[in-house]
Design an enzyme around this catalytic site. Sequence first.
Site, PDB file in Angstrom:
ATOM      1  N   ARG A 138       0.816  -1.219   0.000  1.00 53.68           N
ATOM      2  CA  ARG A 138       0.000   0.000   0.000  1.00 53.68           C
ATOM      3  C   ARG A 138       0.851   1.273   0.000  1.00 53.68           C
ATOM      4  O   ARG A 138       0.355   2.340   0.373  1.00 53.68           O
ATOM      5  CB  ARG A 138      -0.918   0.007   1.229  1.00 53.68           C
ATOM      6  N   CYS A 157       0.322  14.622 -15.242  1.00 55.18           N
ATOM      7  CA  CYS A 157       0.610  13.613 -16.274  1.00 55.18           C
ATOM      8  C   CYS A 157       1.163  12.352 -15.620  1.00 55.18           C
ATOM      9  O   CYS A 157       0.518  11.313 -15.623  1.00 55.18           O
ATOM     10  CB  CYS A 157       1.582  14.193 -17.301  1.00 55.18           C
ATOM     11  N   ASN A 194      11.072  12.446 -17.469  1.00 54.43           N
ATOM     12  CA  ASN A 194      10.293  11.750 -16.440  1.00 54.43           C
ATOM     13  C   ASN A 194      11.000  10.501 -15.949  1.00 54.43           C
ATOM     14  O   ASN A 194      11.000  10.212 -14.744  1.00 54.43           O
ATOM     15  CB  ASN A 194       8.915  11.383 -16.976  1.00 54.43           C
ATOM     16  N   HIS A 224       2.729   9.639 -26.928  1.00 55.89           N
ATOM     17  CA  HIS A 224       2.489  10.271 -28.226  1.00 55.89           C
ATOM     18  C   HIS A 224       3.641  11.148 -28.692  1.00 55.89           C
ATOM     19  O   HIS A 224       4.411  11.684 -27.888  1.00 55.89           O
ATOM     20  CB  HIS A 224       1.192  11.100 -28.189  1.00 55.89           C
ATOM     21  N   TYR A 226       4.012  14.473 -31.130  1.00 61.28           N
ATOM     22  CA  TYR A 226       3.238  15.523 -31.799  1.00 61.28           C
ATOM     23  C   TYR A 226       3.607  15.628 -33.274  1.00 61.28           C
ATOM     24  O   TYR A 226       4.727  15.295 -33.680  1.00 61.28           O
ATOM     25  CB  TYR A 226       3.455  16.860 -31.099  1.00 61.28           C
TER      26      TYR A 226
END
Length: 282
Positions: A138, A157, A194, A224, A226
């Site tokens: 947890r 995000c 990230n 994705h 762009y």
Amino acid sequence: MSKADDIFISMCQDIIENGTTTEGQKVRPHWEDGTPAYTIKQFGVCNRYDLREEFPALTLRRTALKSCMDEVLWIYQRKSNNIHDLKPHIWDEWADEDGSIGKAYGYQVGQVSHYADGDYDQMDRVLKDLRENPFSRRIMTNLYTFSDLSEMHLYPCAYNAIYNVTEHPGDDKPTLNMVLVQRSQDVLAANNWNVCQYAILLMMVAQVSDMHAGELVHMIADAHIYDRHVDIVRELISRPTYPAPKVHLNPYVHDFYDFTTDDLIVEGYSHGPQVKDIPIAI
């Protein structure tokens, strides 16, 4: 090559060659000139990085590792939602006149909840559980609070970090692993940023918990590229690659709240030229 390079190249090739397009659909992001920002995307990408093997920094271009660490400290250590507390300017587009990004990111980490054994914010609870109950299933942080979304200047995000401890017979200490869940990612602008951020966070939390940093599993719902990034990505993934850098933390830091970017040690980081002036969809 760095294993992170290999993963990044394969992911980008798969998106470009096999992804689906949002062109012609109703999309929220747009370019500065007002044109809709369409993407090519893949659903449900999962990448694994083992920090016991190497640090997952791209060498195709440089990832600013100390800036990555500063944003992680801004969110999880300073628990701030104000860009005046952050050195990189990555959040400037979403800040108001006071520098706030609303009830987002660090604000959520700092929210105190009541437990049977006391009141803790999200990060303090993670650190306590890893000290006292490390094999709990947890142990996590969650930045996606539905009741506060209307007061966030941008929905989070990368929003869910789940910590999990493993230990094999003969190990000198347990290993701390993390699953990072991300609802959406601009692959060119943010993927390795990230990855490196949460690798550093995993390293910091493991060190203060007297554990080894193990696997970072990165799950992306919508990965994705762009439309205006496709040619940039094609050029980037065609570049030569280099061995991964050596990345360490100051071993004398034993309190999560004592870390600074000066405690990140980066050695042997060879990389290609930086990609400049990447257009950012807003």
